[in-house]
Scaffold this active site. Sequence first.
Site, PDB file in Angstrom:
ATOM      1  N   LYS A 183       0.842  -1.193   0.000  1.00 24.87           N
ATOM      2  CA  LYS A 183       0.000   0.000   0.000  1.00 24.87           C
ATOM      3  C   LYS A 183       0.875   1.240   0.000  1.00 24.87           C
ATOM      4  O   LYS A 183       1.585   1.517   0.975  1.00 24.87           O
ATOM      5  CB  LYS A 183      -0.930   0.047   1.219  1.00 24.87           C
ATOM      6  CG  LYS A 183      -1.990   1.157   1.087  1.00 24.87           C
ATOM      7  CD  LYS A 183      -2.600   1.562   2.403  1.00 24.87           C
ATOM      8  CE  LYS A 183      -1.797   2.634   3.096  1.00 24.87           C
ATOM      9  NZ  LYS A 183      -1.857   3.962   2.411  1.00 24.87           N
ATOM     10  N   GLY A 235       6.877   4.494   8.660  1.00 28.53           N
ATOM     11  CA  GLY A 235       5.968   5.613   8.879  1.00 28.53           C
ATOM     12  C   GLY A 235       6.091   6.142  10.300  1.00 28.53           C
ATOM     13  O   GLY A 235       7.162   6.064  10.915  1.00 28.53           O
ATOM     14  N   SER A 236       5.008   6.648  10.821  1.00 28.49           N
ATOM     15  CA  SER A 236       5.038   7.308  12.121  1.00 28.49           C
ATOM     16  C   SER A 236       5.118   6.306  13.261  1.00 28.49           C
ATOM     17  O   SER A 236       4.654   5.163  13.151  1.00 28.49           O
ATOM     18  CB  SER A 236       3.799   8.191  12.295  1.00 28.49           C
ATOM     19  OG  SER A 236       2.656   7.391  12.519  1.00 28.49           O
ATOM     20  N   THR A 237       5.681   6.765  14.373  1.00 27.74           N
ATOM     21  CA  THR A 237       5.785   5.909  15.551  1.00 27.74           C
ATOM     22  C   THR A 237       4.416   5.531  16.097  1.00 27.74           C
ATOM     23  O   THR A 237       4.199   4.393  16.532  1.00 27.74           O
ATOM     24  CB  THR A 237       6.622   6.621  16.628  1.00 27.74           C
ATOM     25  OG1 THR A 237       7.961   6.794  16.139  1.00 27.74           O
ATOM     26  CG2 THR A 237       6.667   5.823  17.915  1.00 27.74           C
ATOM     27  N   GLY A 240       3.054   2.794  14.038  1.00 30.57           N
ATOM     28  CA  GLY A 240       3.847   1.602  14.300  1.00 30.57           C
ATOM     29  C   GLY A 240       3.441   0.914  15.584  1.00 30.57           C
ATOM     30  O   GLY A 240       3.376  -0.327  15.659  1.00 30.57           O
ATOM     31  N   GLU A 257      10.148   0.658  10.644  1.00 28.11           N
ATOM     32  CA  GLU A 257      11.110   1.772  10.558  1.00 28.11           C
ATOM     33  C   GLU A 257      10.296   3.027  10.767  1.00 28.11           C
ATOM     34  O   GLU A 257       9.497   3.413   9.917  1.00 28.11           O
ATOM     35  CB  GLU A 257      11.831   1.761   9.208  1.00 28.11           C
ATOM     36  CG  GLU A 257      13.079   2.630   9.198  1.00 28.11           C
ATOM     37  CD  GLU A 257      12.852   3.983   8.532  1.00 28.11           C
ATOM     38  OE1 GLU A 257      12.660   4.963   9.290  1.00 28.11           O
ATOM     39  OE2 GLU A 257      12.865   4.051   7.305  1.00 28.11           O
ATOM     40  N   CYS A 291      13.060  10.500   7.900  1.00 29.16           N
ATOM     41  CA  CYS A 291      12.989   9.965   9.270  1.00 29.16           C
ATOM     42  C   CYS A 291      14.317  10.093   9.998  1.00 29.16           C
ATOM     43  O   CYS A 291      14.348  10.289  11.214  1.00 29.16           O
ATOM     44  CB  CYS A 291      12.574   8.492   9.236  1.00 29.16           C
ATOM     45  SG  CYS A 291      10.921   8.203   8.581  1.00 29.16           S
ATOM     46  N   GLU A 388       9.410  15.268  16.453  1.00 32.68           N
ATOM     47  CA  GLU A 388       9.836  15.181  15.055  1.00 32.68           C
ATOM     48  C   GLU A 388       9.049  16.187  14.225  1.00 32.68           C
ATOM     49  O   GLU A 388       7.831  16.065  14.077  1.00 32.68           O
ATOM     50  CB  GLU A 388       9.625  13.768  14.521  1.00 32.68           C
ATOM     51  CG  GLU A 388      10.169  13.569  13.125  1.00 32.68           C
ATOM     52  CD  GLU A 388       9.993  12.149  12.623  1.00 32.68           C
ATOM     53  OE1 GLU A 388      10.845  11.673  11.854  1.00 32.68           O
ATOM     54  OE2 GLU A 388       8.983  11.507  12.986  1.00 32.68           O
TER      55      GLU A 388
END
Length: 477
Positions: A183, A235-237, A240, A257, A291, A388
């Site tokens: 995706k 992507g974003s924490t 995740g 990651e 990132c 971030e």
Amino acid sequence: MPTFEYAPAPESRELANLRTSYQMFVDGKFVDGAGKPLKSVNPATEEVLAEVATASPDDVDLAVRAARRAYDRVWGRMPGAERGKYLFRIARLIQERSRELAVLESLDNGKPIKESRDTDVPTAAAHFFHHAGWADKLDYAGYGPEPRPLGVAAQVIPWNFPLLMLAWKIAPALACGNTVVLKPAETTPLTALVFADICRQAELPPGVVNILPGAGDVGAALVSHPDVDKVAFTGSTDVGKEITRTLAGTGRRLTLELGGKAANIVFDDAPLDQAVEGIVNGIFFNQGHVCCAGSRLLVQESVAEELLARLRTRIATLRVGDPLDKNTDVGAINSREQLNKIIELSDAGDAEGAQRWTSPCPLPERGLFFAPTVFSEVQQSMRIAKEEIFGPVLSVLTFRTPDEAITKANNTPYGLSAGVWTEKGSRILWAAQRLRAGVVWANTFNRFDPTAPFGGYRESGFGREGGRAGLEAYLDV
């Protein structure tokens, strides 16, 4: 002293072969999706580029079942040498269509054409070349005799490096014998769909690669599908963490990651001009949409004033503007949502007492742009030092001793990357052993190679991509 103005040097957007609409790619064919179509927007102009079909939950199921059939009947059984031939063919086709891909990436993402042309597309091809070479050598990768593929891999990628992140994910998965349902990000699906056409052009067996555009609901349906054996997410924490909760206890493999707040440390013996170039590359490359961006600059007090003066002079020369202009250094922010986040955090830096310096460069009158910005006198408690920003904003802190530098660098929940600038090899090794980061660059920054593993730990995720180490995530060992 005479000054020289750069004449516009635009790349032709016609090279992108842009279409008005795109379909998703399932089981070797482009098909309409049952989801609500999305509109892909050029962030430099905010014009609609194309309408893109999206997947429904039923479409996700169809794609996973197609990938399972391809794995069971063809790809999982195919000798590694034969799989490698397909990967080599894909790599060559990426090279042959490199200008098309580069222009389309800059249109859809907003990054400068010289970055798409010179970094993203060549490195994507390099990942397929590298992993093609591994396809028939997995027995010698150090994971025991006859390592086996996992099966169907669900992969979700971000919008900052659409084609490159696709290559990071798909190349090792295919080399190891897995099939893929990927995706792409909601705002940047176009190069992934051109890659689907490259798979068809390479005569990749149907179902080996499937591309499902859509928003977060499509990604959620994909990673939670019960017939998926492996999930890879960049992507974003926050997302995740949600994926980790979803897969907990299922036995399915996962690599993540995620975000970062990397420290770029400049010691007093560093080559300052070289360091300035590395700092600029570390935070302003790809508009700071990286990132592992060096978003926290830690400078030893004795050279801080001189380094900042040189840094501001250098940043003032950066050209912000049309991503398709070959002279552009900093392109457009990818979305209105991301631009608002950058503005919010920059305003927080002002409110908390940091000193803002903004490049005097002119900005285009239309589109999503943000001038390169440096905050000095930053304290570790400030939001701009902790969160971030994911934009062209640099926070500068100072230190007196090497131990203080390491302490400040490690004062973050993230652990993706770091940089060290010094002329002493012993100091580089000393710092690298103490920095809590998955990747440490020495006297350089943002240096990537498909033969080298990349990844983080703590809230920057786990697992590695690239190199021999990256194969393990797609093998049953």
